[in-house]
Design a protein around this motif. Structure first.
Motif, PDB file in Angstrom:
ATOM      1  N   ARG A  54       0.827  -1.191   0.000  1.00 47.19           N
ATOM      2  CA  ARG A  54       0.000   0.000   0.000  1.00 47.19           C
ATOM      3  C   ARG A  54       0.868   1.249   0.000  1.00 47.19           C
ATOM      4  N   VAL A  55       0.578   2.153  -0.948  1.00 49.94           N
ATOM      5  CA  VAL A  55       1.343   3.391  -1.090  1.00 49.94           C
ATOM      6  C   VAL A  55       0.395   4.570  -0.925  1.00 49.94           C
ATOM      7  N   LEU A  56       0.776   5.521  -0.074  1.00 51.26           N
ATOM      8  CA  LEU A  56       0.033   6.773   0.053  1.00 51.26           C
ATOM      9  C   LEU A  56       0.740   7.828  -0.791  1.00 51.26           C
ATOM     10  N   ASP A  57       0.032   8.335  -1.788  1.00 53.18           N
ATOM     11  CA  ASP A  57       0.529   9.424  -2.626  1.00 53.18           C
ATOM     12  C   ASP A  57      -0.038  10.700  -2.014  1.00 53.18           C
ATOM     13  N   TYR A  58       0.757  11.331  -1.139  1.00 50.41           N
ATOM     14  CA  TYR A  58       0.252  12.471  -0.377  1.00 50.41           C
ATOM     15  C   TYR A  58       0.465  13.771  -1.147  1.00 50.41           C
TER      16      TYR A  58
END
Length: 255
Positions: A54-58
């Protein structure tokens, strides 16, 4: 969801979408995507392409980083988060175009929100914690308190997860070594006006990033400056001589 406003960002009411129509921004987006794919192929991002991660693209914008990494990490999920509703809509539109017909639409999606100070209750659920990686590209310079932002992002990573910060590199100058740090005697008054009228920090230098990541509780920081000028901000778009040739800096640290 109701837009979550706070005063830690300098330009929450301005829709930056028009910026993507300018040639220098198109060049920058292309360079960002090229460099992030190179780093991904080297394993620098700390992600495993064989695992479901899981990657958060903030501060995701219209999806520059997530779009570039979709193919490299076919089992990963990319969650975008941005304070601008128009950018979130663009991100989700681009996701629909990029994902193969019949593929899981949950692989790439975005929501309106802000984690920098007092996140809404919507972001206190499990799906907004324990990320394998968080990537914040070309956005930390807009935040009034960058160090606090790094601390907030660390809370969202799993133990051993990776934070990646991508920024334009500022000069190694003592005056700007401690952006937004209360003990430095510097505050947001040192921010400058950039294209569109928003205030930004004039580049985050390698020394500051290294120290700030340590102060935020991260381990094993790795900071690389992309060799040579990588893009140019037109001088007429900026005050205080902020335009001109710029370098990119990629910073990685482990939670």
């Amino acid at each position: 969801m109701e837009h979550n406003h706070n005063d830690n960002h300098e330009h929450e009411e301005m829709d930056p979408g028009i910026m993507y129509e300018q040639q220098w921004v198109k060049d920058l987006v292309q360079k960002l995507q090229q460099e992030i794919v190179v780093l991904a192929n080297k394993g620098w991002l700390g992600l495993d392409d064989s695992k479901s991660q899981r990657v958060l693209d903030y501060a995701c914008g219209h999806g520059t980083i997530s779009l570039a990494l979709l193919e490299a990490f076919p089992s990963a999920t990319f969650q975008g988060l941005d304070s601008h509703p128009a950018q979130v809509q663009r991100f989700n539109d681009e996701a629909q175009k990029a994902l193969e017909p019949g593929s899981s639409q949950s692989r790439m999606w975005a929501k309106v929100g802000d984690l920098s100070t007092s996140p809404a209750k919507d972001f206190e659920t499990e799906e907004w914690f324990d990320f394998d990686a968080i990537i914040m590209s070309m956005a930390l310079h807009h935040v009034k308190d960058p160090l606090q932002m790094l601390r907030q992002l660390k809370k969202r990573l799993r133990r051993g997860g990776t934070l990646v910060i991508i920024e334009f590199h500022g000069a190694e100058h003592r005056k700007h070594d401690h952006y937004g740090r209360q003990d430095s005697g510097n505050d947001e008054m040192e921010m400058i006006y950039a294209p569109g009228g928003q205030k930004i920090w004039p580049g985050l230098n390698k020394s500051w990033l290294d120290q700030a990541l340590a102060d935020a509780g991260f381990d094993k920081a790795s900071i690389d400056i992309v060799p040579g000028p990588t893009f140019t901000i037109p001088e007429e778009l900026s005050q205080h001589s902020h335009g001109g040739e710029k370098q990119l800096v990629f910073a990685k640290a482990v939670a």
